[in-house]
Design an enzyme around this catalytic site. Structure first.
Site, mmCIF file in Angstrom:
data_model
loop_
_atom_site.group_PDB
_atom_site.id
_atom_site.type_symbol
_atom_site.label_atom_id
_atom_site.label_comp_id
_atom_site.label_asym_id
_atom_site.label_seq_id
_atom_site.Cartn_x
_atom_site.Cartn_y
_atom_site.Cartn_z
ATOM 1 N N ASN A 1 -6.082 -7.779 -2.695
ATOM 2 C CA ASN A 1 -5.717 -8.213 -1.348
ATOM 3 C C ASN A 1 -4.732 -7.337 -0.582
ATOM 4 O O ASN A 1 -4.606 -7.477 0.625
ATOM 5 C CB ASN A 1 -5.143 -9.625 -1.406
ATOM 6 C CG ASN A 1 -6.113 -10.622 -1.966
ATOM 7 O OD1 ASN A 1 -7.210 -10.773 -1.466
ATOM 8 N ND2 ASN A 1 -5.720 -11.292 -3.032
ATOM 9 N N TYR A 2 -4.022 -6.493 -1.272
ATOM 10 C CA TYR A 2 -2.945 -5.773 -0.589
ATOM 11 C C TYR A 2 -3.030 -4.260 -0.646
ATOM 12 O O TYR A 2 -2.379 -3.581 0.128
ATOM 13 C CB TYR A 2 -1.585 -6.206 -1.151
ATOM 14 C CG TYR A 2 -1.194 -7.592 -0.747
ATOM 15 C CD1 TYR A 2 -0.738 -7.844 0.542
ATOM 16 C CD2 TYR A 2 -1.280 -8.646 -1.638
ATOM 17 C CE1 TYR A 2 -0.381 -9.120 0.925
ATOM 18 C CE2 TYR A 2 -0.917 -9.933 -1.264
ATOM 19 C CZ TYR A 2 -0.467 -10.159 0.018
ATOM 20 O OH TYR A 2 -0.115 -11.416 0.405
ATOM 21 N N LEU A 3 -3.744 -3.759 -1.620
ATOM 22 C CA LEU A 3 -3.751 -2.307 -1.781
ATOM 23 C C LEU A 3 -4.985 -1.705 -1.141
ATOM 24 O O LEU A 3 -6.111 -2.029 -1.515
ATOM 25 C CB LEU A 3 -3.693 -1.957 -3.272
ATOM 26 C CG LEU A 3 -2.418 -2.445 -3.961
ATOM 27 C CD1 LEU A 3 -2.498 -2.201 -5.460
ATOM 28 C CD2 LEU A 3 -1.196 -1.770 -3.364
ATOM 29 N N SER B 1 0.816 -1.209 0.000
ATOM 30 C CA SER B 1 0.000 0.000 0.000
ATOM 31 C C SER B 1 0.852 1.264 0.000
ATOM 32 O O SER B 1 0.567 2.212 -0.725
ATOM 33 C CB SER B 1 -0.958 -0.012 1.189
ATOM 34 O OG SER B 1 -2.021 -0.909 0.942
#
Length: 638
Positions: free
Chosen positions: A596-598, A463
């Site tokens: 899933n990550y940002l 992120s």
DNA sequence: GCCCACACTTAGAATTCACGTT
DNA sequence: AACGTGAATTCTAAGTGTGGGC
């Protein structure tokens, strides 16, 4: 651990069959006016769709069900050493990479359990086939579905006469076998020695025809069938959680293979006072009805292939419980790492030179996780694929999904020294961090910050990187597509950090050379245009056909030609840009990080600041999942 | 402390969908 | 219609991390 479950091309289950499996359900096109719901924290759910294989339990139509099967897909590129493979792995009809991954596992198992194969059969000289299924068979896992009893008349006519003599279970297995006709799954050393008294081609052909027919359906028919299916499934797609109607995630029980999944294998979890939903498989019941409000799952079952692992039905991505945990994940990574990261880094840097070896290992491991966004690397069982994460690092290894991680990194001197030291006296297969495992590491991280685990670093790194890149590369008067390109570039950087890979598409090379040809053509055009321009400038006659091969009535003015040249140059530039991007992304998967990550708020805020419609960045699924982030302040920074 | 069962997230491939091209 | 392509969606395996029982 895992199944040799075959991968199938799903067949379209005829809608009528689905009707049947759903019969018991209340009609609820509009689930808004459902009766009041149970108040328990968690769930009053509707019935799951169970794809039982014993569909024929309904023979009210007096007709035997027809067996249909799904085409088996064999991994494409590994014919070279087929012959050496044990039967078990040759039955793996899985994608190439998963195939590779499980190969080892299965080889291992094959060696350690001499009992298999477990499918036995008896084949008489007549064409009656009996394949006996043994209880614990995990050798041939083949999904298939039973065809709807009400066949169209023409189709009925298609059925081979002798088909009628099968009992349904025999049909099922015979069909499973028949569609494997083109493959060589049954090997010499298989317990099945001879099947040459049996002719499977009629079943095979019938199945192929079915498949063909399905493909042939017009767009409208397909659409109608799809809509009908959706409608049928709709009533299983919602749950009530604390009175709120929420979407259920993937709620279909996996289609059975030789394992026959049934209602009585499924445990459901609903509110204490919620009415027990009816099991949609006729004649079957739930294995258990639980009222556990400390977990989120709505249903669970085990696949006997792998009885130690549960399969779950959870709520959908847009449900409040999922959103809550998603938000928590990002808040954790953002606020907390922001406040703590300085100290965390200072601490591990200090500990590089600690006298305590375990401490040094923790320090170096944390450093690697922080710097390289590695996964934690939990211990894995003997039976699992031999892949590693940070704490299980070796000197030559595969990462998740057996994807090789190769990276040269510059590290700080103490880190380098320590790694060399940890390495001393070890061999390729040994763990780099011998005094460490993921839970120890996480226990340590927990002390540094509440809620901190190895995976938080990944979220944080992903992120923060996106946020940085998006705020760096602001070009004043970029047009929309340039902005989108900036975003995608940043997304790509993140995907690279996280090592989100994908296999190069089969046709990649071909597609590239096509593009190459096209640009070549454009370049030729450009050259011609330039010569024409020269001629025009000198007042000489121009060729009768222009650069695009079209006939022309009159000569063009130099101005017009200049314009064309500019256009052509731009076209070439765009095309080459596209090619570069395509080439760049051929092994990089952007979706995983986005999903899933940002932190979606980074994307939304950036879109707001740059007047980019959010629909450009998120598709409908993502919009649904990230709806909670839409109201973020444009100034939001991660 | 350690193990392991359980619950939940992450992941890439397969498949379907949608649409432009021939 | 047939085909090719890329995007969207589906599928489910493979991870992570927790906590309870010893």
């Amino acid at each position: 651990m895992d199944t040799n479950r075959a991968k199938m091309v799903p067949s379209t289950m005829s809608s009528a069959q689905e009707n049947r499996s759903f019969v018991a359900q209340e009609t609820s096109d509009d689930s808004e006016d459902e009766k009041p719901i149970a108040a328990s924290r968690l769930v009053r759910t509707q019935v799951l769709s169970i794809r039982g294989s014993h569909a024929n339990s309904d023979d009210s139509k007096g007709e035997k069900p027809m067996v249909t099967a799904r085409q088996l897909v064999k991994p494409s590129q590994d014919s070279e050493d087929d012959d050496d493979k044990p039967l078990s792995s040759r039955l793996l009809l899985t994608p190439k990479s998963k195939y590779e991954k499980r190969k080892r596992l299965l080889d291992h198992r094959a060696n350690s359990s001499p009992k298999r194969p477990k499918v036995s059969h008896a084949c008489s000289s007549t064409s009656t086939l009996k394949i006996k299924e043994e209880k614990d068979d995990d050798l041939i896992q083949i999904s298939q579905r039973i065809k709807e009893p009400t066949l169209l008349t023409e189709k009925k006519a298609m059925r081979p006469k002798w088909f009628e003599t099968f009992d349904p279970e025999q049909e099922e297995v015979a069909t499973i076998y028949a569609v494997m006709k083109d493959t060589d799954y049954v090997q010499k050393n298989h317990v099945i020695r001879r099947l040459d008294g049996c002719d499977f081609t009629p079943i095979y052909e019938w199945c192929m025809k079915e498949k063909q027919d399905r493909k042939q359906m017009s767009r409208e028919e397909k659409k109608a069938a799809g809509a009908e299916k959706k409608k049928q499934e709709e009533k299983y797609a919602w749950a009530f959680v604390d009175g709120e109607k929420e979407r259920v995630g993937s709620f279909k029980v996996e289609p059975p293979g030789l394992f026959r999944g049934r209602g009585d294998d499924v445990t459901i979890n609903i509110g204490q006072d919620a009415p027990v939903p009816e099991c949609p498989v006729p004649g079957e019941r739930w294995k258990e009805v639980r009222h556990d409000d400390t977990v989120t799952w709505l249903a669970l079952w085990t696949d006997p292939i792998n009885p130690k692992k549960f399969k779950y039905v959870f709520l959908g991505e847009s449900s409040s419980l999922k959103i809550e945990s998603d938000q928590k994940k990002y808040e954790n990574a953002r606020r907390m790492l922001k406040d703590y990261i300085g100290k965390i880094r200072a601490d591990y840097s200090r500990d590089f030179t600690s006298k305590d070896c375990a401490k040094r290992q923790i320090a170096v491991a944390t450093y690697l996780i922080d710097k390289l966004a590695l996964k934690g690397g939990n211990e894995k069982g003997e039976e699992e694929a031999d892949t590693v994460g940070c704490c299980t690092l070796k000197f030559n290894f595969l990462g998740k999904d057996s994807i090789r991680y190769q990276n040269n990194v510059e590290v700080e001197v103490p880190v380098y020294k320590e790694i060399r030291q940890f390495q001393a006296g070890k061999r390729g297969g040994d763990h780099l961090f011998d005094k460490l495992d993921a839970s120890r590491l996480n226990a340590h991280l927990k002390q540094q910050m509440p809620g901190l685990t190895a995976k938080v670093f990944r979220t944080y790194n992903a992120s923060i990187t996106l946020d940085d890149l998006l705020n760096k590369e602001i070009k004043d008067k970029a047009d929309l597509s340039e902005k989108v390109a900036v975003y995608n570039h940043a997304n790509k950087e993140v995907a690279i950090i996280c090592n989100h890979q994908r296999t190069i598409s089969k046709s990649h090379e071909e597609q590239m050379s096509k593009l190459m040809e096209k640009t070549g053509g454009l370049r030729d055009n450009l050259k011609e245009l330039k010569t024409t321009l020269e001629r025009a400038k000198r007042g000489k006659p121009q060729p009768l056909t222009d650069a695009d091969g079209k006939k022309r009535k009159r000569n063009l003015t130099p101005d017009e030609l200049e314009k064309k040249i500019a256009q052509k140059t731009a076209d070439i530039g765009n095309m080459e840009m596209g090619m570069r991007t395509k080439e760049d992304l051929k092994t990089v998967a952007l979706g995983t990080s986005k999903l899933n990550y940002l932190d979606p708020r980074i994307t939304v805020a950036w879109c707001k600041r740059n007047q980019v419609p959010i629909e450009r960045m998120f598709n409908t699924t993502q919009l649904r999942k990230f709806a909670w982030a839409m109201t973020v302040d444009p100034d939001f920074r991660f």
